[in-house]
Write a protein that holds these residues in place. Structure first.
Motif, PDB file in Angstrom:
ATOM      1  N   CYS A  79       0.819  -1.210   0.000  1.00 13.92           N
ATOM      2  CA  CYS A  79       0.000   0.000   0.000  1.00 13.92           C
ATOM      3  C   CYS A  79       0.854   1.263   0.000  1.00 13.92           C
ATOM      4  N   ILE A  81       0.842   5.361   1.202  1.00 17.06           N
ATOM      5  CA  ILE A  81       0.171   6.329   2.076  1.00 17.06           C
ATOM      6  C   ILE A  81       0.611   7.734   1.638  1.00 17.06           C
ATOM      7  N   THR A 138      -5.150   6.062   1.461  1.00 17.27           N
ATOM      8  CA  THR A 138      -4.333   4.849   1.326  1.00 17.27           C
ATOM      9  C   THR A 138      -4.739   4.136   0.045  1.00 17.27           C
TER      10      THR A 138
ATOM     11  N   TRP B 182      -5.237  -4.484   7.993  1.00 14.02           N
ATOM     12  CA  TRP B 182      -4.725  -3.130   8.230  1.00 14.02           C
ATOM     13  C   TRP B 182      -4.922  -2.780   9.702  1.00 14.02           C
TER      14      TRP B 182
END
Lengths: 182, 182
Positions: A79, A81, A138, B182
């Motif tokens: 991911c 950010i 995100t 997450w």
């Protein structure tokens, strides 16, 4: 093996043995991501290690039916950010930074005898929902499956040969490289 | 040196010796890019090798005054083509594919004793103009300077130590890695 040889020999693994990934290998692979360079050292990446079988099976549908996502012992969901940050060149830094970290992981995995497949074909919303990734800020940039290839040595050899034959699989240097000007 | 050690030891070089890069090293570095994986094997990258001193000097202003761009013997301008193509996840494939190829080059360069600096801080329009890159469909994703570090061994050692100290320069694993969700 030199880095160039790792790059040349690596291929995407889409068939995995159920054999688990050793903790020390996973650690080395994650360290490869952690030590990656990033725009302004932002380190704008986060990685979710999925080993739970149910979650992996659920990810199959989210990756458009790729069964090997359910079979690979480890799935690394990569991911970005701080996804609003753009570099002067106009590109979002998170996309490039996560890609650098993912490539580091793929290469270190290969060197340690582990295969990966880098996926960009997935429904991001579905992946975010499955893994409780909330927040617009995100983004899931890519998914890396990780494990031991279930291909026979013979078939692996064939694939490597194919990958190493520039006429088959890669454009020649004089197509992709220009000198001094476009 | 293992791939992980190359990754751990590599740092961005912003001071170069005028010493030229050997053809065989440049060739190996370009092969590292050529053999990179890409979305659907699109190979949506093109690389411009700039060695001409005037062009390099002109690139200094386009990279917001980075004098080392004029000093590095080789500047590799890394472009993406087919820039409309998006993967299912929503990301443009060209950005990620060019980043993979660039990281491969940076790692192979380091292994061969050459330093790089990956630049995202440049005025794309100006770079395109200087190198006659026409067409909206071609984007400059990044610029890689390449050459021998002009830093003393002592200073290089200090930088490496800094890079290798996770408390100084990189977030700890437990900040960037999550398990199962997450």
């Amino acid at each position: 093996m030199t880095v160039l040889n790792v790059i040349k020999h690596r291929f995407s693994v889409r068939k995995y043995k159920p054999k688990p990934v050793r903790t020390k290998d996973l650690y080395a692979i994650l360290e490869a991501a952690r030590f990656a360079q990033s725009s302004n050292n932002l380190q704008d990446w986060r990685f979710i290690i999925v080993r739970n079988e149910n979650t992996r099976k659920n990810l199959v549908e989210a990756t458009k039916g790729k069964n090997f996502v359910g079979e690979a012992p480890v799935v690394i969901v990569c991911c970005g950010i701080n996804t609003n940050h753009k570099m002067t060149c106009g590109q979002h830094s998170y996309v490039i930074d996560v890609a650098i970290a993912m490539e580091n992981m793929a290469l270190v995995a290969w060197e340690r005898g582990l295969g990966t497949c880098w996926l960009g074909a997935f429904y991001e919303d579905r992946v975010k929902e499955l893994l409780n990734i909330s927040g617009e800020d995100t983004r899931v940039v890519g998914i890396l499956t990780l494990g031991y290839s279930a291909l026979s040595a013979k078939l692996s050899g064939k694939i490597q040969k194919l990958n190493l034959n520039p006429k088959k699989n890669r454009l020649p240097l004089d197509t992709i490289v220009k000198y001094e000007t476009w």
